[in-house]
Design a protein around this motif. Structure first.
Motif, PDB file in Angstrom:
ATOM      1  N   ILE A  69     144.380   7.814 -50.890  1.00 35.90           N
ATOM      2  CA  ILE A  69     143.135   7.480 -51.437  1.00 35.90           C
ATOM      3  C   ILE A  69     143.415   6.465 -52.480  1.00 35.90           C
ATOM      4  O   ILE A  69     144.358   6.560 -53.351  1.00 35.90           O
ATOM      5  CB  ILE A  69     142.472   8.634 -51.822  1.00 35.90           C
ATOM      6  N   ASP A  70     142.181   5.362 -52.580  1.00 33.36           N
ATOM      7  CA  ASP A  70     142.016   4.591 -53.688  1.00 33.36           C
ATOM      8  C   ASP A  70     141.241   5.368 -54.505  1.00 33.36           C
ATOM      9  O   ASP A  70     139.867   5.257 -54.108  1.00 33.36           O
ATOM     10  CB  ASP A  70     141.641   3.208 -53.398  1.00 33.36           C
ATOM     11  N   PRO A  71     141.616   5.713 -55.697  1.00 36.48           N
ATOM     12  CA  PRO A  71     140.455   6.517 -56.449  1.00 36.48           C
ATOM     13  C   PRO A  71     139.339   5.829 -57.036  1.00 36.48           C
ATOM     14  O   PRO A  71     138.558   6.214 -57.689  1.00 36.48           O
ATOM     15  CB  PRO A  71     141.384   7.129 -57.597  1.00 36.48           C
ATOM     16  N   THR A  72     139.133   4.424 -56.666  1.00 40.09           N
ATOM     17  CA  THR A  72     137.994   3.423 -57.313  1.00 40.09           C
ATOM     18  C   THR A  72     137.401   3.278 -55.944  1.00 40.09           C
ATOM     19  O   THR A  72     136.137   2.427 -56.235  1.00 40.09           O
ATOM     20  CB  THR A  72     138.717   2.198 -57.879  1.00 40.09           C
ATOM     21  N   SER A  73     137.499   3.683 -54.834  1.00 39.96           N
ATOM     22  CA  SER A  73     136.864   3.349 -53.632  1.00 39.96           C
ATOM     23  C   SER A  73     136.227   4.723 -52.968  1.00 39.96           C
ATOM     24  O   SER A  73     136.950   5.364 -52.352  1.00 39.96           O
ATOM     25  CB  SER A  73     137.963   2.427 -52.664  1.00 39.96           C
ATOM     26  N   ASP A  74     134.880   4.699 -52.927  1.00 37.93           N
ATOM     27  CA  ASP A  74     134.287   5.660 -52.157  1.00 37.93           C
ATOM     28  C   ASP A  74     134.623   5.505 -50.519  1.00 37.93           C
ATOM     29  O   ASP A  74     134.614   6.420 -49.960  1.00 37.93           O
ATOM     30  CB  ASP A  74     132.490   5.547 -52.118  1.00 37.93           C
ATOM     31  N   GLU A  75     134.811   4.323 -50.106  1.00 36.55           N
ATOM     32  CA  GLU A  75     135.279   4.049 -48.637  1.00 36.55           C
ATOM     33  C   GLU A  75     136.446   4.745 -48.499  1.00 36.55           C
ATOM     34  O   GLU A  75     136.595   5.267 -47.316  1.00 36.55           O
ATOM     35  CB  GLU A  75     135.214   2.493 -48.430  1.00 36.55           C
ATOM     36  N   SER A  76     137.378   4.301 -49.326  1.00 37.45           N
ATOM     37  CA  SER A  76     138.620   5.016 -48.878  1.00 37.45           C
ATOM     38  C   SER A  76     138.657   6.527 -48.825  1.00 37.45           C
ATOM     39  O   SER A  76     139.243   7.282 -48.180  1.00 37.45           O
ATOM     40  CB  SER A  76     139.709   4.616 -50.316  1.00 37.45           C
ATOM     41  N   TRP A  77     137.926   7.087 -49.821  1.00 31.96           N
ATOM     42  CA  TRP A  77     137.674   8.389 -49.916  1.00 31.96           C
ATOM     43  C   TRP A  77     137.009   8.939 -48.398  1.00 31.96           C
ATOM     44  O   TRP A  77     137.694  10.058 -47.783  1.00 31.96           O
ATOM     45  CB  TRP A  77     136.695   9.055 -50.949  1.00 31.96           C
ATOM     46  N   HIS A  78     136.078   8.404 -47.980  1.00 26.01           N
ATOM     47  CA  HIS A  78     135.511   8.753 -46.686  1.00 26.01           C
ATOM     48  C   HIS A  78     136.660   8.764 -45.381  1.00 26.01           C
ATOM     49  O   HIS A  78     136.840   9.380 -44.754  1.00 26.01           O
ATOM     50  CB  HIS A  78     134.217   7.968 -46.329  1.00 26.01           C
ATOM     51  N   GLU A  79     137.118   7.606 -45.494  1.00 25.09           N
ATOM     52  CA  GLU A  79     138.257   7.250 -44.285  1.00 25.09           C
ATOM     53  C   GLU A  79     139.434   8.108 -44.350  1.00 25.09           C
ATOM     54  O   GLU A  79     139.751   8.763 -43.288  1.00 25.09           O
ATOM     55  CB  GLU A  79     138.611   5.802 -44.428  1.00 25.09           C
ATOM     56  N   GLU A  80     140.135   8.518 -45.455  1.00 21.82           N
ATOM     57  CA  GLU A  80     141.181   9.475 -45.573  1.00 21.82           C
ATOM     58  C   GLU A  80     140.828  10.967 -45.224  1.00 21.82           C
ATOM     59  O   GLU A  80     141.540  11.498 -44.605  1.00 21.82           O
ATOM     60  CB  GLU A  80     141.808   9.457 -46.887  1.00 21.82           C
ATOM     61  N   TRP A  81     139.733  11.396 -45.803  1.00 21.64           N
ATOM     62  CA  TRP A  81     139.207  12.724 -45.399  1.00 21.64           C
ATOM     63  C   TRP A  81     138.936  12.922 -43.879  1.00 21.64           C
ATOM     64  O   TRP A  81     139.180  13.802 -43.191  1.00 21.64           O
ATOM     65  CB  TRP A  81     138.130  13.123 -46.270  1.00 21.64           C
ATOM     66  N   LYS A  82     138.183  11.605 -43.471  1.00 25.49           N
ATOM     67  CA  LYS A  82     137.846  11.930 -42.155  1.00 25.49           C
ATOM     68  C   LYS A  82     138.978  11.795 -41.229  1.00 25.49           C
ATOM     69  O   LYS A  82     139.060  12.321 -40.147  1.00 25.49           O
ATOM     70  CB  LYS A  82     136.780  10.874 -41.670  1.00 25.49           C
ATOM     71  N   HIS A  83     140.042  11.054 -41.592  1.00 23.61           N
ATOM     72  CA  HIS A  83     141.228  10.829 -40.796  1.00 23.61           C
ATOM     73  C   HIS A  83     142.021  12.388 -40.544  1.00 23.61           C
ATOM     74  O   HIS A  83     142.176  12.481 -39.304  1.00 23.61           O
ATOM     75  CB  HIS A  83     142.207  10.196 -41.440  1.00 23.61           C
ATOM     76  N   ILE A  84     141.876  13.325 -41.456  1.00 21.17           N
ATOM     77  CA  ILE A  84     142.486  14.471 -41.189  1.00 21.17           C
ATOM     78  C   ILE A  84     141.495  15.344 -40.658  1.00 21.17           C
ATOM     79  O   ILE A  84     142.100  16.484 -39.896  1.00 21.17           O
ATOM     80  CB  ILE A  84     143.277  14.899 -42.572  1.00 21.17           C
ATOM     81  N   ALA A  85     140.192  15.202 -40.910  1.00 16.91           N
ATOM     82  CA  ALA A  85     139.227  15.909 -40.144  1.00 16.91           C
ATOM     83  C   ALA A  85     139.145  15.781 -38.923  1.00 16.91           C
ATOM     84  O   ALA A  85     139.510  16.731 -37.805  1.00 16.91           O
ATOM     85  CB  ALA A  85     137.861  15.470 -40.846  1.00 16.91           C
ATOM     86  N   ASP A  86     139.279  14.570 -38.243  1.00 19.55           N
ATOM     87  CA  ASP A  86     139.583  14.080 -37.139  1.00 19.55           C
ATOM     88  C   ASP A  86     140.614  14.533 -36.329  1.00 19.55           C
ATOM     89  O   ASP A  86     140.669  15.347 -35.154  1.00 19.55           O
ATOM     90  CB  ASP A  86     139.334  12.618 -36.663  1.00 19.55           C
ATOM     91  N   ARG A  87     141.811  14.598 -36.993  1.00 18.62           N
ATOM     92  CA  ARG A  87     143.083  15.233 -36.521  1.00 18.62           C
ATOM     93  C   ARG A  87     143.028  16.603 -36.234  1.00 18.62           C
ATOM     94  O   ARG A  87     143.282  17.175 -35.196  1.00 18.62           O
ATOM     95  CB  ARG A  87     144.240  14.892 -37.521  1.00 18.62           C
ATOM     96  N   ASN A  88     142.355  17.488 -37.242  1.00 18.60           N
ATOM     97  CA  ASN A  88     142.373  18.988 -36.874  1.00 18.60           C
ATOM     98  C   ASN A  88     141.195  19.243 -35.726  1.00 18.60           C
ATOM     99  O   ASN A  88     141.130  19.920 -35.163  1.00 18.60           O
ATOM    100  CB  ASN A  88     141.860  19.615 -38.348  1.00 18.60           C
ATOM    101  N   PHE A  89     139.947  18.322 -35.762  1.00 20.45           N
ATOM    102  CA  PHE A  89     139.281  18.932 -34.728  1.00 20.45           C
ATOM    103  C   PHE A  89     139.883  18.433 -33.221  1.00 20.45           C
ATOM    104  O   PHE A  89     139.632  19.341 -32.265  1.00 20.45           O
ATOM    105  CB  PHE A  89     137.941  17.894 -34.934  1.00 20.45           C
ATOM    106  N   LEU A  90     140.474  17.321 -33.056  1.00 18.73           N
ATOM    107  CA  LEU A  90     141.342  17.179 -31.863  1.00 18.73           C
ATOM    108  C   LEU A  90     142.282  18.218 -31.362  1.00 18.73           C
ATOM    109  O   LEU A  90     142.354  18.649 -30.547  1.00 18.73           O
ATOM    110  CB  LEU A  90     141.930  15.681 -31.843  1.00 18.73           C
TER     111      LEU A  90
END
Length: 417
Positions: A69-90
């Motif tokens: 995560i880039d701690p200055t970027s809301d977009e980075s926050w979304h992308e990285e958490w969604k990445h592991i969420a998608d991985r677990n969902f699949l």
């Protein structure tokens, strides 16, 4: 326990905005502080890290996210958490296809909490917000259906044809009618997170749970545009009406617990909804304007506050917030009342003492439990250690309901929850 030094309670108020002298990841009295220069990100990360203890993630995955995560970027926050969420969902869907049901359930549970994190910093009108929220709910449905007994997806009838989204989970113990806790969040916590903050501990002690999104929360806000309201006894009354239709509920033993801003929601409801047998403020607030009355548009939660309050500015939100107070109301509470609060809560500690002192002065049967740095759980809503928070609130409620936990655990061979 109570904090003995008045100054301690005042000094730690609004610590969420403070940049610590130590710029490196380190431990604070309120828990692990990962990005000292980005305290709001650090707070949310602490929340996700803590909930791994309750099945809401894996420690390695959560730190993997932090490393990317880039701690200055809301977009980075979304992308990285969604990445592991998608991985677990699949992974959950793959395990389900092979009838590896325990693995599927675990992965769905982790995915639900990861999607909640991925959604958090998106703007209310960002189409990805509802998309991510929907994936979170789909994940929750995945783990709920494999509980024993299975959790139920419920739409509680509300006003003007609207409904309050909820999950009902019966405690896995024998008995025709069991006690129930109505679990709700606050400004940003939602029904799907209640498992990790309130519900799991109660189910382990023979107390069924109704996890809800009230006005201004979760699906009620996102899909129906229901904003918050001060007279929370109204939506909680509808929840009790629903519970009274169920044949498996002991209607004499219905309690309510609200986390964070839900602390004032729950307390206000119990002041006037006297069908409640007990009340818990999991994070106490005496008056919203005490905390945010002077907050400007640059406040870390300004966007979310305006969305929840249904207002277009912080000024108008705080004008509406004047009605969200326990002054003149708390004296009407008749049931036992637990105020559980972190002794180093980064939002406020003084509010907990204010609620307790007012309740005591008005003859309310209230208990104050402040968690300290040494025992951990000293963060807001025990985000640094939600397990101890659940143990304290669930044990207190089990005692109020007269549950003999030793005998209870001998009464069933149902699978663990």
């Amino acid at each position: 326990m109570e904090v003995s030094q008045e100054t301690q309670e005042v000094d730690v108020d609004n610590a969420i905005d403070k940049i610590t002298n130590n710029p490196l990841p380190h431990y604070e009295p309120y828990g692990w502080h990962h990005w000292p220069a980005s305290p709001w990100f650090s707070y949310q990360f602490r929340r996700g890290l803590g909930e791994t203890q309750e099945g809401g993630g894996a420690v390695s995955e959560v730190f993997q996210v932090a490393s990317r995560i880039d701690p200055t970027s809301d977009e980075s926050w979304h992308e990285e958490w969604k990445h592991i969420a998608d991985r677990n969902f699949l992974r959950a869907e793959e395990a389900e296809s092979k009838k590896h049901i325990v693995t599927a359930s675990n992965c769905f549970k982790r995915a639900a909490d990861y999607y909640r994190q991925a959604e958090f910093f998106l703007l209310p009108d960002d189409p990805r917000r509802l998309e991510t929220f929907t994936l979170m709910e789909k994940s929750s449905y995945g783990y709920l259906k494999y509980l024993n007994p299975p959790g139920e997806i419920v739409d509680i009838p509300y006003e003007n044809g609207a409904t309050l989204p909820a999950y009902f989970v019966r405690a896995p113990f024998p008995g025709d009618k069991l006690p129930v806790l109505i679990c709700m969040g606050g400004l940003d916590s939602i029904k799907d997170e209640m498992w990790f903050m309130q519900a799991h501990g109660c189910l382990q002690r023979g107390i069924s749970v109704l996890m809800i999104d009230g006005p201004g929360q979760g699906g009620a806000l996102r899909r129906q545009g229901l904003v918050n309201r001060p007279d929370t006894e109204v939506p909680i009354g509808y929840c009790i009406d629903y519970l009274e239709t169920r044949s498996d509920v002991d209607v004499s033993k219905i309690a309510v617990c609200g986390s964070s801003l839900g602390g004032i929601y729950a307390a206000r409801a119990a002041c006037y909804e006297h069908r409640l047998a007990a009340c818990i403020s999991h994070g106490a607030v005496f008056a919203i304007t005490d905390m945010w009355g002077g907050a400007a548009e640059d406040h870390g939660l300004a966007t979310h506050i305006k969305w929840v309050f249904g207002c277009d500015s912080m000024k108008s939100s705080m004008e509406k917030a004047k009605d969200f107070t326990l002054a003149g109301h708390l004296e009407n509470m008749r049931c036992p009342y637990l105020i559980m609060h972190g002794g180093h809560d980064v939002l406020t500690v003084s509010q907990a003492k204010k609620v307790y002192d007012y309740g005591q002065a008005k003859g309310v049967n209230c208990t104050l439990r402040l968690l300290d740095e040494e025992e951990t759980g000293a963060e807001h809503c025990q985000h640094d250690n939600p397990t101890i928070g659940q143990e304290i609130l669930a044990d207190w409620l089990a005692d109020q309901f007269g549950i003999d936990q030793e005998q209870l655990l001998k009464s069933t061979v149902n699978s663990a929850i």
